[in-house]
Write an enzyme that holds these catalytic residues in place. Structure first.
Site, PDB file in Angstrom:
ATOM      1  N   CYS A  23       0.369  -1.190   0.195  1.00  0.00           N
ATOM      2  CA  CYS A  23       0.329   0.119   0.031  1.00  0.00           C
ATOM      3  C   CYS A  23       0.904   0.881   0.098  1.00  0.00           C
ATOM      4  CB  CYS A  23      -1.213  -0.011   0.552  1.00  0.00           C
ATOM      5  SG  CYS A  23      -1.682   1.823   1.266  1.00  0.00           S
ATOM      6  N   CYS A  61      -0.221   4.117   2.436  1.00  0.00           N
ATOM      7  CA  CYS A  61       0.336   3.432   4.149  1.00  0.00           C
ATOM      8  C   CYS A  61       2.068   3.799   4.043  1.00  0.00           C
ATOM      9  CB  CYS A  61       0.004   2.061   3.717  1.00  0.00           C
ATOM     10  SG  CYS A  61      -1.470   1.572   3.378  1.00  0.00           S
TER      11      CYS A  61
END
Length: 323
Positions: free
Chosen positions: A79, A82
């Site tokens: 991700c 993230c």
């Protein structure tokens, strides 16, 4: 344990308050025991960011949320957002100096936790306060927005649950203060019995268990809080809410009707409404009716907690109404 959502505005979650008081008392006992043995109970800055999996969720998040708000960062290696958000949260965890603990959960390795929290996409950030879960934000957020959310979180945790966070010592060894076990208190068995009775819906049993503790220790704060909550729940258990509210609306000077409606207000999370209703009734009544309303208001203060700002304000308003 299935996490539950908790609003940060206005609602009194009786179970959450009870859990916070019980666990906070145990945390204070643990810190006192650590001090007695020559320790400080402090954590190092490295302890403010931890990796948590399903096996450690109960210990590292639920139990520790009784001492400090735990912010959960759901992330994954693949991700990209993230990788932008996580370093900001980690830096702020250190900057906030123990006012919250950051727990990082890899969703690929912990699918069950992701499902329990209802995470629809990552990054997703939640918090757990006194065993109660609440969503903070999902996706990208500016540092200013994150700070605002964290400020609100730590304020609610301190004002509503008395959670003042962790003591941070830059000289402390990482992991040095996380393994302390709270010593058993003299009333743990009775208090656990009361909590189990509450969970089972046995309100009479819970009331008796708390009364047993108070018979031996009249000032025991946890038992006083638990008894006030159990008695409130027992009073409203068989009420017809529509009938109670209709009678209260039709009879503004009827102390009994207003007391019953205030109980419903509080259980429903309408704290200011409950307090305001009874303060107005104090102003409208005299004699025994007035004293009955005053006593019930003091009981509701016990349920919410004496340090809650709404209780502090209502106490001042009650004093003005009485004198």
């Amino acid at each position: 344990m299935q996490p539950r959502n908790m609003s940060m505005s206005g609602v009194v979650d009786l179970a959450a308050v009870k859990a916070a008081q019980e666990a906070k008392a145990k945390a204070e006992q643990a810190r006192a025991e650590a001090a007695r043995q020559g320790g400080t109970g402090a954590v190092s800055p490295a302890d403010l960011v931890i990796d948590v999996d399903e096996a450690g969720f109960e210990r590292e998040i639920l139990q520790r949320s009784a001492e400090v708000p735990v912010v959960i960062d759901f992330w994954a290696e693949w991700c990209q957002p993230c990788k932008q958000l996580s370093p900001v949260l980690e830096r702020l965890a250190v900057e906030y100096n123990g006012r919250f603990l950051l727990a990082k959960i890899d969703v690929d390795a912990n699918q069950m936790l992701m499902q329990q929290f209802g995470v629809q996409g990552i990054p997703a950030v939640f918090a757990v306060v006194a065993g109660q879960a609440l969503p903070l934000f999902q996706g990208a957020a500016s540092e200013e927005q994150i700070r605002g959310t964290l400020d609100q979180l730590v304020q609610v945790a301190e004002q509503r649950f008395g959670l003042t966070g962790l003591t941070v010592d830059p000289e402390a060894e990482p992991g040095g203060a996380t393994g302390a076990e709270a010593p058993e208190g003299p009333y743990d068995a009775a208090l656990n019995a009361a909590a189990l009775a509450l969970d089972a819906g046995d309100l009479d049993g819970a009331v008796r268990a708390y009364q047993n503790v108070l018979a031996d220790d009249p000032g025991h704060p946890e038992a006083k809080l638990g008894l006030a909550q159990a008695e409130l729940l027992r009073r409203v258990q068989h009420m017809d809410p529509q009938k109670v509210r209709r009678e209260a609306a039709e009879n503004p000077k009827d102390a009994e009707a207003q007391i019953a409606a205030a109980d419903l207000d509080l259980v429903g999370g309408h704290v200011e409404d409950a307090f305001g209703r009874l303060i107005e009734t104090v102003q409208r009544t005299v004699g025994d009716d007035r004293d009955a309303v005053r006593r019930r208001l003091l009981e509701l203060f016990e349920v919410v907690g004496s340090e809650d700002p709404r209780v502090v304000g209502a106490r001042r308003a009650l004093a003005r109404a009485l004198f």
